[in-house]
Design a protein around this motif. Structure first.
Motif, PDB file in Angstrom:
ATOM      1  N   MET A  16     -15.912  54.247 -25.698  1.00  0.00           N
ATOM      2  CA  MET A  16     -15.665  54.843 -27.011  1.00  0.00           C
ATOM      3  C   MET A  16     -16.670  54.326 -28.042  1.00  0.00           C
ATOM      4  SD  MET A  16     -11.500  54.789 -27.246  1.00  0.00           S
ATOM      5  CE  MET A  16     -11.538  55.136 -29.000  1.00  0.00           C
ATOM      6  N   ASN A  17     -17.072  53.070 -27.892  1.00  0.00           N
ATOM      7  CA  ASN A  17     -17.992  52.454 -28.868  1.00  0.00           C
ATOM      8  C   ASN A  17     -19.452  52.521 -28.436  1.00  0.00           C
ATOM      9  OD1 ASN A  17     -15.773  51.704 -30.449  1.00  0.00           O
ATOM     10  ND2 ASN A  17     -15.463  49.817 -29.244  1.00  0.00           N
ATOM     11  N   ALA A  18     -19.731  53.127 -27.274  1.00  0.00           N
ATOM     12  CA  ALA A  18     -21.112  53.168 -26.766  1.00  0.00           C
ATOM     13  C   ALA A  18     -21.960  54.146 -27.559  1.00  0.00           C
ATOM     14  CB  ALA A  18     -21.105  53.545 -25.299  1.00  0.00           C
ATOM     15  N   GLU A  19     -23.278  53.855 -27.667  1.00  0.00           N
ATOM     16  CA  GLU A  19     -24.193  54.769 -28.349  1.00  0.00           C
ATOM     17  C   GLU A  19     -24.383  56.051 -27.556  1.00  0.00           C
ATOM     18  OE1 GLU A  19     -27.884  52.975 -29.345  1.00  0.00           O
ATOM     19  OE2 GLU A  19     -26.967  51.311 -30.465  1.00  0.00           O
ATOM     20  N   GLU A  39     -23.801  55.955 -20.105  1.00  0.00           N
ATOM     21  CA  GLU A  39     -23.154  54.721 -19.685  1.00  0.00           C
ATOM     22  C   GLU A  39     -22.078  55.016 -18.628  1.00  0.00           C
ATOM     23  OE1 GLU A  39     -21.347  50.646 -21.648  1.00  0.00           O
ATOM     24  OE2 GLU A  39     -22.600  52.040 -22.817  1.00  0.00           O
ATOM     25  N   ARG A  40     -21.377  56.146 -18.807  1.00  0.00           N
ATOM     26  CA  ARG A  40     -20.367  56.539 -17.815  1.00  0.00           C
ATOM     27  C   ARG A  40     -21.026  56.785 -16.463  1.00  0.00           C
ATOM     28  NH1 ARG A  40     -15.276  58.605 -17.693  1.00  0.00           N
ATOM     29  NH2 ARG A  40     -15.115  58.597 -19.966  1.00  0.00           N
ATOM     30  N   LYS A  41     -22.196  57.454 -16.456  1.00  0.00           N
ATOM     31  CA  LYS A  41     -22.910  57.717 -15.206  1.00  0.00           C
ATOM     32  C   LYS A  41     -23.279  56.414 -14.505  1.00  0.00           C
ATOM     33  CE  LYS A  41     -25.021  62.211 -16.260  1.00  0.00           C
ATOM     34  NZ  LYS A  41     -26.308  62.910 -16.519  1.00  0.00           N
ATOM     35  N   GLU A  42     -23.773  55.449 -15.273  1.00  0.00           N
ATOM     36  CA  GLU A  42     -24.154  54.157 -14.685  1.00  0.00           C
ATOM     37  C   GLU A  42     -22.939  53.447 -14.099  1.00  0.00           C
ATOM     38  OE1 GLU A  42     -26.337  51.708 -17.362  1.00  0.00           O
ATOM     39  OE2 GLU A  42     -27.786  53.285 -17.874  1.00  0.00           O
ATOM     40  N   LEU A  43     -21.832  53.492 -14.833  1.00  0.00           N
ATOM     41  CA  LEU A  43     -20.614  52.840 -14.354  1.00  0.00           C
ATOM     42  C   LEU A  43     -20.085  53.529 -13.099  1.00  0.00           C
ATOM     43  CD1 LEU A  43     -18.842  52.174 -17.765  1.00  0.00           C
ATOM     44  CD2 LEU A  43     -19.674  50.440 -16.163  1.00  0.00           C
ATOM     45  N   LEU A  44     -20.156  54.858 -13.071  1.00  0.00           N
ATOM     46  CA  LEU A  44     -19.715  55.597 -11.880  1.00  0.00           C
ATOM     47  C   LEU A  44     -20.565  55.242 -10.680  1.00  0.00           C
ATOM     48  CD1 LEU A  44     -18.901  59.166 -13.285  1.00  0.00           C
ATOM     49  CD2 LEU A  44     -17.317  57.645 -12.102  1.00  0.00           C
ATOM     50  N   HIS A  45     -21.873  55.105 -10.881  1.00  0.00           N
ATOM     51  CA  HIS A  45     -22.772  54.731  -9.782  1.00  0.00           C
ATOM     52  C   HIS A  45     -22.422  53.338  -9.263  1.00  0.00           C
ATOM     53  CE1 HIS A  45     -26.390  54.481  -7.353  1.00  0.00           C
ATOM     54  NE2 HIS A  45     -26.634  53.287  -7.900  1.00  0.00           N
TER      55      HIS A  45
END
Length: 495
Positions: free
Chosen positions: A425-428, A433-439
């Motif tokens: 929610m606070n990410a730029e 960032e979601r893609k990186e976390l999913l990977h």
């Protein structure tokens, strides 16, 4: 039997008589009747009750000896009396004593009123402790061939396999009795028709369009069963190469996690000659249970079914799995688990249906089972469902995974939302960032991490799944064959 008029009436309904059904079931010329000269012990009923309405005896099915009981609808509507009840008890006791499976062809209206009335009548008609404590010594196979109330229903729900012919009713009491006793008016189909028991209660294991199909399915189930608990199931030679590669495995199972497919196709591609015999196919449909063979040896299959609820088990699937594990362990049938489950179907509905209890009873049954067990993680093994499908620590002889399998506490999307929701929610740039976390999450879910720490035994080529199962099953059966300790034989026959 009950006279020509009643025989004709039975035929007019499109149904066979008890003796005709026995003729359809057993091998020609093998039936040896017991109690042919029986009749009712109530004064004045002697001439009206040939064989006292129950045809019993010994015969052979596909050359194998069995005990057969068929209720005679032409005699007092198939209702049981003192003599027929005593005959049934003694014949079943003989079956247990000599290790003979019991086939029942059921149709009847329960206990006869004159026989059951009075303190002495009902006392003589109750079930006996000995009759209920047979500990699955022999398989019980039953067909609901016509409307069945009372005794035939009790027999059905305590049998190992039940087929119900469409158009019949199976219930504690019939619509007429209900209307008189409680004032409830209901059609027989709604009270206990095939659809109710196949889809809602799970109290039948399959349905049939006709009496012949019903008997064919009973015979087919029997082909996978031992005669008794002292024997292993019958071995069947096959020309199907145990090391045959399943070249279409990767086409059957999509690599995308959210795409559905029919697990039954994969099962048929793995087992001998593509022959698979499902049990309760319309009940708890997110889980498949059934019988097959691997390199000639009978096995029980427990598999996720992504076509329904993405393979997530609910309360019905839990009951279905527990009952099947008890059946297989009691009759020395090794268990094969094929996993593709995103977890359990949690929520308020499941909680109202006691899903925590049902999950743990399934786990307890699995823990007590001592037949050889093999597990293959096909696509997903998420959360507690991983344990229930015989993951590490649950007694499997071997656990393997396909290279693309996903093993984790929860799925990537849900896990990221729970763990990193505030951070995102606070990410730029939340999407990147979601893609990186999913990977990263997908990497952590890889089976290679579990294999590296020896939580699972191997990561296999999907095309080698049949080879892996046949090869490892052979090693698992070296010491005692597929013999179990039968710790589940005293568990209930239904859940």
């Amino acid at each position: 039997m009950g006279g020509q008029q009643k025989v004709e009436q039975q035929h007019s309904l499109g149904r066979g008589t008890a003796r005709e059904r026995i003729g359809m079931l057993v091998d020609s010329g093998t039936f040896m009747e017991l109690g042919l000269l029986n009749h009712s012990d109530l004064p004045g009923h002697e001439e009206q009750s040939p064989a006292d309405g129950l045809i019993c005896g010994l015969g052979k099915v596909a050359g194998r000896p069995v005990v057969v009981q068929a209720m005679d609808k032409t005699v007092f509507g198939g209702a049981t009396g003192h003599v027929s009840k005593r005959k049934a008890r003694e014949v079943k006791a003989y079956a247990v004593k000599r290790g003979l499976p019991v086939f029942e062809l059921a149709e009847g209206s329960g206990l006869r009123m004159p026989d059951g009335m009075g303190s002495d009548g009902i006392s003589a008609s109750l079930p006996t402790r000995d009759g209920l404590m047979t500990a699955r010594q022999v398989p019980g196979i039953l067909g609901i061939m016509g409307d069945s109330f009372g005794a035939p229903t009790w027999h059905a729900v305590t049998s190992d396999y039940v087929v119900q012919v469409k158009g019949t009713c199976m219930a504690v009491a019939g619509p007429r009795m209900l209307e008189v006793a409680t004032g409830e008016t209901i059609a027989a189909e709604d009270l206990g028709g095939w659809k109710l028991h196949a889809e809602v209660t799970g109290q039948n294991d399959d349905v049939a369009e006709s009496e012949q199909e019903c008997i064919d399915k009973m015979r087919a189930f029997f082909s996978y069963m031992p005669l008794n608990a002292q024997q292993e199931p019958p071995f069947k030679r096959t020309e199907d190469d145990p090391w045959r590669r399943i070249d279409d495995a990767v086409q059957i199972v999509p690599t995308k996690r959210n795409r559905a497919y029919d697990m039954t196709k994969l099962i048929r591609s793995i087992v001998d000659d593509q022959e698979f015999f499902p049990l309760k196919p319309l009940f708890g449909r997110a889980l498949i249970t059934g019988l097959a063979r691997l390199d000639g040896r009978v096995v029980g299959i427990v598999a996720s079914q992504p076509l329904y609820s993405a393979g997530a088990a609910g309360p019905d699937e839990c009951d279905k799995a527990t009952e099947f594990i008890c059946l297989c362990d009691s009759f020395h049938i090794p268990l094969i688990f094929l996993l593709d489950t995103p977890g359990f179907r949690i929520g308020s509905v499941g909680e109202r249906e006691k899903i925590p209890t049902k999950i743990m009873v399934w786990n307890q049954a699995l823990a007590y089972s001592t037949v050889p067990k093999l597990s293959v993680i096909v696509r997903k093994a998420i959360g507690m469902a991983y344990a229930n499908m015989c993951g590490p620590g649950m007694g499997a002889d071997f656990v393997a995974a396909w290279p693309t399998a996903e093993i984790n506490f929860t799925g990537p999307e849900v896990g990221i939302n729970v763990v990193y929701g505030r951070q995102l929610m606070n990410a730029e740039n939340p999407s990147e960032e979601r893609k990186e976390l999913l990977h990263l999450w997908s990497f952590d879910s890889s089976p290679y991490k579990a294999a590296a720490k020896h939580y699972i035994d191997d990561v296999i080529d999907p095309r080698d799944t049949r080879k892996f199962l046949c090869q490892s099953l052979e090693y698992a059966c070296v010491k005692n064959g597929s013999k179990s300790q039968r710790l589940l034989a005293n568990w209930p026959t239904g859940f």
